[in-house]
Design a protein around this motif. Structure first.
Motif, PDB file in Angstrom:
ATOM      1  N   SER A  80       0.822  -1.203   0.000  1.00 17.03           N
ATOM      2  CA  SER A  80       0.000   0.000   0.000  1.00 17.03           C
ATOM      3  C   SER A  80       0.857   1.254   0.000  1.00 17.03           C
ATOM      4  O   SER A  80       2.015   1.236   0.427  1.00 17.03           O
ATOM      5  CB  SER A  80      -0.903   0.032   1.238  1.00 17.03           C
ATOM      6  OG  SER A  80      -1.684  -1.133   1.335  1.00 17.03           O
ATOM      7  N   VAL A  81       0.249   2.342  -0.492  1.00 13.20           N
ATOM      8  CA  VAL A  81       0.839   3.675  -0.390  1.00 13.20           C
ATOM      9  C   VAL A  81      -0.212   4.599   0.205  1.00 13.20           C
ATOM     10  O   VAL A  81      -1.352   4.645  -0.280  1.00 13.20           O
ATOM     11  CB  VAL A  81       1.269   4.231  -1.766  1.00 13.20           C
ATOM     12  CG1 VAL A  81       1.855   5.631  -1.619  1.00 13.20           C
ATOM     13  CG2 VAL A  81       2.260   3.309  -2.447  1.00 13.20           C
ATOM     14  N   PHE A  82       0.153   5.322   1.246  1.00 12.78           N
ATOM     15  CA  PHE A  82      -0.706   6.351   1.822  1.00 12.78           C
ATOM     16  C   PHE A  82       0.039   7.679   1.737  1.00 12.78           C
ATOM     17  O   PHE A  82       1.155   7.796   2.250  1.00 12.78           O
ATOM     18  CB  PHE A  82      -1.032   6.052   3.292  1.00 12.78           C
ATOM     19  CG  PHE A  82      -1.853   4.815   3.502  1.00 12.78           C
ATOM     20  CD1 PHE A  82      -3.241   4.869   3.524  1.00 12.78           C
ATOM     21  CD2 PHE A  82      -1.242   3.575   3.677  1.00 12.78           C
ATOM     22  CE1 PHE A  82      -4.004   3.715   3.718  1.00 12.78           C
ATOM     23  CE2 PHE A  82      -1.986   2.431   3.866  1.00 12.78           C
ATOM     24  CZ  PHE A  82      -3.369   2.494   3.892  1.00 12.78           C
ATOM     25  N   ILE A  83      -0.567   8.661   1.080  1.00  8.85           N
ATOM     26  CA  ILE A  83      -0.005  10.009   1.063  1.00  8.85           C
ATOM     27  C   ILE A  83      -0.872  10.870   1.968  1.00  8.85           C
ATOM     28  O   ILE A  83      -2.105  10.890   1.849  1.00  8.85           O
ATOM     29  CB  ILE A  83       0.081  10.565  -0.365  1.00  8.85           C
ATOM     30  CG1 ILE A  83       1.103   9.744  -1.166  1.00  8.85           C
ATOM     31  CG2 ILE A  83       0.486  12.039  -0.345  1.00  8.85           C
ATOM     32  CD1 ILE A  83       1.252  10.144  -2.613  1.00  8.85           C
ATOM     33  N   ILE A  84      -0.210  11.574   2.866  1.00 10.49           N
ATOM     34  CA  ILE A  84      -0.880  12.276   3.967  1.00 10.49           C
ATOM     35  C   ILE A  84      -0.468  13.744   3.940  1.00 10.49           C
ATOM     36  O   ILE A  84       0.719  14.068   3.841  1.00 10.49           O
ATOM     37  CB  ILE A  84      -0.485  11.621   5.306  1.00 10.49           C
ATOM     38  CG1 ILE A  84      -0.903  10.140   5.294  1.00 10.49           C
ATOM     39  CG2 ILE A  84      -1.104  12.354   6.489  1.00 10.49           C
ATOM     40  CD1 ILE A  84      -0.133   9.276   6.278  1.00 10.49           C
ATOM     41  N   ALA A  85      -1.450  14.632   4.027  1.00  4.73           N
ATOM     42  CA  ALA A  85      -1.206  16.074   4.012  1.00  4.73           C
ATOM     43  C   ALA A  85      -0.773  16.561   5.397  1.00  4.73           C
ATOM     44  O   ALA A  85      -0.899  15.836   6.393  1.00  4.73           O
ATOM     45  CB  ALA A  85      -2.463  16.809   3.559  1.00  4.73           C
ATOM     46  N   PRO A  86      -0.266  17.789   5.495  1.00 11.22           N
ATOM     47  CA  PRO A  86       0.162  18.306   6.807  1.00 11.22           C
ATOM     48  C   PRO A  86      -0.941  18.349   7.858  1.00 11.22           C
ATOM     49  O   PRO A  86      -0.647  18.324   9.051  1.00 11.22           O
ATOM     50  CB  PRO A  86       0.667  19.716   6.468  1.00 11.22           C
ATOM     51  CG  PRO A  86       1.129  19.623   5.051  1.00 11.22           C
ATOM     52  CD  PRO A  86       0.145  18.686   4.395  1.00 11.22           C
ATOM     53  N   ASP A  87      -2.217  18.399   7.422  1.00 12.41           N
ATOM     54  CA  ASP A  87      -3.320  18.359   8.397  1.00 12.41           C
ATOM     55  C   ASP A  87      -3.641  16.937   8.841  1.00 12.41           C
ATOM     56  O   ASP A  87      -4.617  16.705   9.548  1.00 12.41           O
ATOM     57  CB  ASP A  87      -4.569  19.035   7.822  1.00 12.41           C
ATOM     58  CG  ASP A  87      -5.119  18.337   6.571  1.00 12.41           C
ATOM     59  OD1 ASP A  87      -4.545  17.301   6.160  1.00 12.41           O
ATOM     60  OD2 ASP A  87      -6.112  18.832   6.005  1.00 12.41           O
TER      61      ASP A  87
END
Length: 210
Positions: A124-131
């Motif tokens: 899996s790949v999870f991309i997460i924003a600063p929030d």
């Protein structure tokens, strides 16, 4: 198995890694994050992937993205595997490889493969924003290596569209024309996009990347 959706807050966790204990949200700080999972240490495709991820270090850093990898193997296995990765991929692994031998993080993120061994994580790949909101989820089969140029392209799009009323069209790359959201009127677009725009259809308007 937990199901994480786009827009959910990325679950926080504490875990050991090859770079010391990781308190995930604290570790991310004000950065973007990319968390990738691997079925097991000492697997061929994953060895090439982690080498590639290491060699893209500057590209991720220039986008304010912190990267980390995780599998259900223990820390001592990770440390031995890193030596192989660095030797075979001409790379220096400076990101944390998280140990999850009790499967706590893998289960928290829904990474355990439902059609395989109970100890096998899907890739899996999870991309997460600063929030701390999840902005992208990708799941790859074991046989297909991830394309890090594509992951960088997606990050460029996410970072652009996070704050602008824009979207990016098919095959878009950084610097190319963007799509103005239909919710923006032509009058608003004139003010928001000083480089102007081309109206192909009332709902399809292109403007140069700001």
């Amino acid at each position: 198995m937990n199901s994480i959706r786009l827009g959910d807050t990325a679950p926080d966790f504490k875990a050991d890694s090859t770079q010391g204990e990781v308190n995930f949200h604290e570790w991310l700080g004000d950065s973007w994050g990319m968390l990738v999972s691997h079925p097991a240490d000492f697997t061929p495709v994953c060895t090439t992937e982690l080498g590639a991820m290491a060699n893209y270090e500057e590209a991720f850093a220039s986008r304010n993205v912190k990267v980390a990898a995780i599998s259900v193997d223990p820390l001592d296995s990770h440390e031995k595997w890193i030596k192989d990765i660095e030797e075979t991929q001409n790379a220096v692994v400076n990101f944390p490889l998280i140990a999850d031998d009790e499967r706590k993080v893998s289960e928290l993120y829904g990474m355990i493969h439902p059609n395989d061994s109970a100890t096998t994580t899907v890739r899996s790949v999870f991309i997460i924003a600063p929030d701390k909101k999840v902005k992208l989820i990708l799941i790859y089969p074991a046989s297909t290596g991830r394309n890090f140029e594509e992951l960088l392209r997606v990050i460029d799009s996410l970072q652009l569209t996070q704050y602008e009323k824009l979207a990016t069209p098919a095959n878009w790359s950084k610097g190319e024309d963007c799509v103005i959201l239909p919710s923006v009127s032509n009058e608003e677009a004139d003010k928001m996009f000083p480089k102007g725009f081309t109206e192909i259809k009332p709902y399809l308007r292109l403007t140069p990347q700001v």
